[in-house]
Write an enzyme that holds these catalytic residues in place. Structure first.
Site, mmCIF file in Angstrom:
data_model
loop_
_atom_site.group_PDB
_atom_site.id
_atom_site.type_symbol
_atom_site.label_atom_id
_atom_site.label_comp_id
_atom_site.label_asym_id
_atom_site.label_seq_id
_atom_site.Cartn_x
_atom_site.Cartn_y
_atom_site.Cartn_z
ATOM 1 N N ASN A 153 -10.033 0.153 -0.314
ATOM 2 C CA ASN A 153 -8.565 0.195 -0.282
ATOM 3 C C ASN A 153 -8.039 -0.411 -1.579
ATOM 4 O O ASN A 153 -8.147 -1.614 -1.802
ATOM 5 C CB ASN A 153 -8.068 -0.596 0.933
ATOM 6 C CG ASN A 153 -6.554 -0.563 1.088
ATOM 7 O OD1 ASN A 153 -5.829 -0.181 0.169
ATOM 8 N ND2 ASN A 153 -6.068 -0.984 2.242
ATOM 9 N N HIS A 182 -3.207 7.558 1.844
ATOM 10 C CA HIS A 182 -3.601 6.215 1.419
ATOM 11 C C HIS A 182 -5.023 5.980 1.914
ATOM 12 O O HIS A 182 -5.332 6.216 3.078
ATOM 13 C CB HIS A 182 -2.634 5.185 2.007
ATOM 14 C CG HIS A 182 -3.102 3.772 1.836
ATOM 15 N ND1 HIS A 182 -3.564 3.292 0.634
ATOM 16 C CD2 HIS A 182 -3.184 2.736 2.725
ATOM 17 C CE1 HIS A 182 -3.911 2.017 0.787
ATOM 18 N NE2 HIS A 182 -3.696 1.664 2.030
ATOM 19 N N CYS A 219 0.810 -1.220 0.000
ATOM 20 C CA CYS A 219 0.000 0.000 0.000
ATOM 21 C C CYS A 219 0.843 1.270 0.000
ATOM 22 O O CYS A 219 0.361 2.342 -0.370
ATOM 23 C CB CYS A 219 -0.950 0.003 1.192
ATOM 24 S SG CYS A 219 -2.156 -1.347 1.162
#
Length: 323
Positions: A280, A250, A114
């Protein structure tokens, strides 16, 4: 006088299929309210059968090139941040290079889960500042739906697929924090925390595997580390949270985003939030949010933007740039 890597264009791509939270109620012991209250996620996009990471990355890149008014052969390099490349090799980046019709330069992948886009931006900045490239296409693209355990309600409801792209170009600046472009970077990793977020398979273990996560531990590390890395990157150039126009974090969890902004002293009105619509998307989440933020009219030339992310590894970091 100093060389800066300045943003020239952004673009993104999302698969056609949209999965609302309510769809999971049919197969899992969960609910729309449960998912929203814990993550802020309302829906996510999932890649079609046979649709690959490099295909989505190419579509996002074409949008970024159009936004920048550039052609593929105007680029010197392509960096793709991904943990879900089409094949073990070659890299997704070389596939994008070919699909775009780019006939020169070089392309490679970066894998920091990520945090991948932050690490890729850092690499692109280093190439430009060192004179090894003038223009670099930086992409985050993921098909995390391929590594989900669809029986695990703690993970499969959180992730989505998509791609975002950004083009950086060398420009001369004055060497001050008023310059446009990337102003500072802070990168970190800690391999001792591997077991709180990982995939239980890979090439050398001869299995694809599924994503496994200890949610509470990841949350604790994220809130602590994200605010610190962002503050550190700002300190390097003599700035604080008060100077920030936009945090583009993020997009993993709305509670993490909110708590990080609070720790930095930045109001939520100055945070670009897309997690409710995308879930996500791992390395794709920051470039997706940058592209959407620009399209919404949130991010304008001259704005000071902080991007920060944490992912499996653990790997985390922040980039400060002036739009």
């Amino acid at each position: 006088m100093s060389v800066r890597a300045v943003v020239k264009g952004v673009g993104h791509y999302l698969p056609d299929r949209i999965v609302e939270n309510s769809e999971f109620e049919e197969s899992l012991e969960t609910s729309d309210e449960w998912i929203r209250s814990r993550s802020g996620i309302e829906r996510r996009h999932l890649a079609a059968e046979g649709q690959t990471t490099s295909e989505m990355a190419t579509a996002a890149s074409q949008a970024a090139l159009k936004d920048a008014g550039l052609e593929p052969d105007d680029l010197d390099a392509i960096i793709v941040a991904t943990s879900t490349a089409d094949l073990t090799f070659p890299s997704a980046a070389t596939m994008v290079q070919h699909a775009l019709g780019m006939t020169k330069g070089y392309a490679f992948d970066v894998q920091a889960v990520c945090a991948g886009f932050v690490f890729a931006l850092s690499n692109a900045n280093a190439l430009i500042v060192s004179g090894q490239a003038k223009r670099v296409l930086v992409i985050g693209a993921e098909t995390f739906s391929r590594i989900m355990d669809w029986t695990d309600r703690g993970t499969c409801v959180l992730f989505g697929d998509g791609a975002g792209a950004l083009i950086l170009e060398a420009e001369n600046g004055d060497g001050t924090n008023a310059d446009r472009g990337i102003l500072s970077v802070d990168l970190n990793s800690d391999g001792s925390q591997r077991d709180i977020l990982y995939v239980d398979g890979g090439v050398s273990t001869q299995s694809t595997g599924h994503l496994r996560m200890q949610g509470k531990e990841v949350f604790r590390h994220a809130v602590e580390k994200l605010a610190k890395t962002a503050d550190t990157a700002l300190e390097k150039i003599g700035l604080t949270g008060d100077d920030v126009d936009w945090i583009v974090p993020h997009q993993a969890n709305l509670r993490i985003i909110t708590k990080t902004a609070q720790k930095m002293g930045v109001p939520m009105e100055r945070v670009v939030v897309t997690v409710q619509d995308h879930g996500n998307t791992s390395a794709a989440s920051i470039p997706l949010a940058l592209s959407v933020g620009k399209a919404r009219g949130q991010i304008s030339p001259g704005d000071l933007v902080v991007t920060e992310a944490i992912g499996g590894g653990l790997a985390w970091g922040a980039v400060v740039l002036r739009w």
